[in-house]
Design a protein around this motif. Structure first.
Motif, mmCIF file in Angstrom:
data_model
loop_
_atom_site.group_PDB
_atom_site.id
_atom_site.type_symbol
_atom_site.label_atom_id
_atom_site.label_comp_id
_atom_site.label_asym_id
_atom_site.label_seq_id
_atom_site.Cartn_x
_atom_site.Cartn_y
_atom_site.Cartn_z
ATOM 1 N N ALA A 12 0.777 -1.129 -0.026
ATOM 2 C CA ALA A 12 -0.092 -0.054 -0.004
ATOM 3 C C ALA A 12 0.878 1.281 0.016
ATOM 4 O O ALA A 12 0.717 2.320 -0.885
ATOM 5 C CB ALA A 12 -0.808 0.025 1.209
ATOM 6 N N GLN A 13 2.040 1.432 0.703
ATOM 7 C CA GLN A 13 2.894 2.449 0.931
ATOM 8 C C GLN A 13 3.293 2.651 -0.631
ATOM 9 O O GLN A 13 3.734 3.897 -1.288
ATOM 10 C CB GLN A 13 3.885 2.263 1.798
ATOM 11 N N TRP A 35 -10.473 -4.508 -14.389
ATOM 12 C CA TRP A 35 -11.272 -5.749 -14.228
ATOM 13 C C TRP A 35 -11.754 -5.865 -12.753
ATOM 14 O O TRP A 35 -12.830 -6.036 -12.619
ATOM 15 C CB TRP A 35 -10.574 -6.933 -15.110
ATOM 16 N N LEU A 36 -11.005 -5.839 -12.072
ATOM 17 C CA LEU A 36 -11.556 -5.998 -10.632
ATOM 18 C C LEU A 36 -12.354 -5.162 -10.191
ATOM 19 O O LEU A 36 -13.515 -5.423 -9.554
ATOM 20 C CB LEU A 36 -9.863 -5.950 -9.670
ATOM 21 N N LEU A 37 -12.078 -3.790 -10.545
ATOM 22 C CA LEU A 37 -13.014 -2.660 -10.082
ATOM 23 C C LEU A 37 -14.409 -2.687 -10.770
ATOM 24 O O LEU A 37 -15.403 -2.707 -10.078
ATOM 25 C CB LEU A 37 -12.387 -1.438 -10.248
ATOM 26 N N MET A 38 -14.096 -3.189 -12.107
ATOM 27 C CA MET A 38 -15.465 -3.316 -12.796
ATOM 28 C C MET A 38 -16.245 -4.425 -12.195
ATOM 29 O O MET A 38 -17.484 -4.229 -12.068
ATOM 30 C CB MET A 38 -15.093 -3.539 -14.298
ATOM 31 N N VAL A 39 -15.751 -5.516 -12.000
ATOM 32 C CA VAL A 39 -16.608 -7.014 -11.324
ATOM 33 C C VAL A 39 -17.143 -6.393 -9.899
ATOM 34 O O VAL A 39 -18.362 -6.595 -9.901
ATOM 35 C CB VAL A 39 -15.597 -8.002 -11.332
ATOM 36 N N TYR A 89 -19.215 4.583 4.722
ATOM 37 C CA TYR A 89 -18.057 3.771 4.255
ATOM 38 C C TYR A 89 -17.155 4.611 3.395
ATOM 39 O O TYR A 89 -16.045 4.392 3.253
ATOM 40 C CB TYR A 89 -18.955 2.668 3.258
ATOM 41 N N GLY A 90 -17.769 5.681 2.757
ATOM 42 C CA GLY A 90 -17.020 6.535 1.972
ATOM 43 C C GLY A 90 -15.913 7.333 2.723
ATOM 44 O O GLY A 90 -14.666 7.327 2.389
ATOM 45 N N ASN A 91 -16.153 7.739 4.006
ATOM 46 C CA ASN A 91 -15.212 8.351 4.822
ATOM 47 C C ASN A 91 -14.607 7.442 5.358
ATOM 48 O O ASN A 91 -12.940 7.532 5.488
ATOM 49 C CB ASN A 91 -16.090 9.109 5.668
ATOM 50 N N GLY A 92 -14.986 6.214 5.604
ATOM 51 C CA GLY A 92 -13.761 5.106 6.072
ATOM 52 C C GLY A 92 -12.976 4.793 5.071
ATOM 53 O O GLY A 92 -11.527 4.632 5.328
ATOM 54 N N SER A 93 -13.141 4.696 3.698
ATOM 55 C CA SER A 93 -12.512 4.596 2.810
ATOM 56 C C SER A 93 -11.223 5.560 2.608
ATOM 57 O O SER A 93 -9.915 5.326 2.208
ATOM 58 C CB SER A 93 -13.096 4.363 1.504
ATOM 59 N N VAL A 100 -4.814 0.989 2.937
ATOM 60 C CA VAL A 100 -5.362 0.024 2.223
ATOM 61 C C VAL A 100 -5.450 0.467 0.949
ATOM 62 O O VAL A 100 -6.055 1.507 0.716
ATOM 63 C CB VAL A 100 -6.609 -0.456 2.894
ATOM 64 N N SER A 101 -5.367 -0.377 0.029
ATOM 65 C CA SER A 101 -5.478 0.215 -1.587
ATOM 66 C C SER A 101 -6.922 0.007 -1.777
ATOM 67 O O SER A 101 -7.821 -0.719 -1.069
ATOM 68 C CB SER A 101 -4.912 -0.768 -2.511
ATOM 69 N N ARG A 102 -7.245 0.890 -2.765
ATOM 70 C CA ARG A 102 -8.874 1.016 -3.143
ATOM 71 C C ARG A 102 -9.371 -0.338 -3.658
ATOM 72 O O ARG A 102 -10.524 -0.601 -3.161
ATOM 73 C CB ARG A 102 -9.021 1.939 -4.108
ATOM 74 N N PRO A 103 -8.728 -0.963 -4.573
ATOM 75 C CA PRO A 103 -9.225 -2.473 -4.771
ATOM 76 C C PRO A 103 -9.485 -3.279 -3.762
ATOM 77 O O PRO A 103 -10.507 -4.210 -3.607
ATOM 78 C CB PRO A 103 -8.144 -2.927 -5.859
ATOM 79 N N ALA A 104 -8.581 -3.275 -2.622
ATOM 80 C CA ALA A 104 -8.620 -4.381 -1.645
ATOM 81 C C ALA A 104 -9.986 -3.903 -0.753
ATOM 82 O O ALA A 104 -10.573 -4.749 -0.152
ATOM 83 C CB ALA A 104 -7.196 -4.217 -0.716
ATOM 84 N N PHE A 105 -10.191 -2.640 -0.696
ATOM 85 C CA PHE A 105 -11.017 -1.958 0.212
ATOM 86 C C PHE A 105 -12.611 -2.448 -0.625
ATOM 87 O O PHE A 105 -13.402 -2.790 0.157
ATOM 88 C CB PHE A 105 -11.107 -0.513 0.417
ATOM 89 N N LEU A 106 -12.400 -2.289 -1.927
ATOM 90 C CA LEU A 106 -13.783 -2.498 -2.639
ATOM 91 C C LEU A 106 -14.049 -4.111 -2.553
ATOM 92 O O LEU A 106 -14.970 -4.620 -2.485
ATOM 93 C CB LEU A 106 -13.718 -2.092 -4.232
ATOM 94 N N VAL A 107 -13.069 -4.838 -2.668
ATOM 95 C CA VAL A 107 -13.197 -6.304 -2.619
ATOM 96 C C VAL A 107 -13.698 -6.682 -0.888
ATOM 97 O O VAL A 107 -14.664 -7.477 -0.931
ATOM 98 C CB VAL A 107 -12.006 -7.118 -2.673
#
Length: 115
Positions: A12-13, A35-39, A89-93, A100-107
């Motif tokens: 993440a860093q 593709w990860l974000l799209m799914v 959830y947006g503020n937590g993100s 934490v990376s965005r894709p990991a947070f979305l998963v």
């Protein structure tokens, strides 16, 4: 050693230090992040919208009879908590953006939604 040494850089860093990628619309199709974000977004938004659109029919189906006042209250409560959840959830993100990376947070979001 799973913890690493104090000088180690986490994924993440390292991602936070990289400059944004300049890519084209067609170039995104070749990237795994796209593709990860799209799914994740398609599945989570589809499930959420399906529930919200049918929430007015869920309560009468569970109770066996329509009660207009209770259905209206149910839809209102679902809508209010949907909005509060999105804001929270947006503020937590944003709060964990550097760790934490965005894709990991979305998963993580998708896992919570499907459980």
């Amino acid at each position: 050693d799973l913890q690493g040494t104090p000088g180690d850089v986490t994924l993440a860093q390292a991602a936070a230090r990289q400059p944004p990628r300049d890519t084209t619309g067609l170039g995104m199709l070749a990237q795994l992040d796209f593709w990860l974000l799209m799914v994740v977004l398609t599945v989570s938004q589809g499930a959420g919208l399906m529930f919200l659109n049918n929430s007015g029919q869920i309560l009468p189906a569970l109770e066996g009879h329509p009660d207009k006042a209770r259905v209206t209250s149910y839809v209102a409560v679902i809508s209010v908590f949907n909005s509060l959840g999105r804001l929270g959830y947006g503020n937590g993100s944003e709060a964990v953006k550097g760790r934490v990376s965005r894709p990991a947070f979305l998963v993580l979001s998708l896992v919570i939604l499907t459980s």
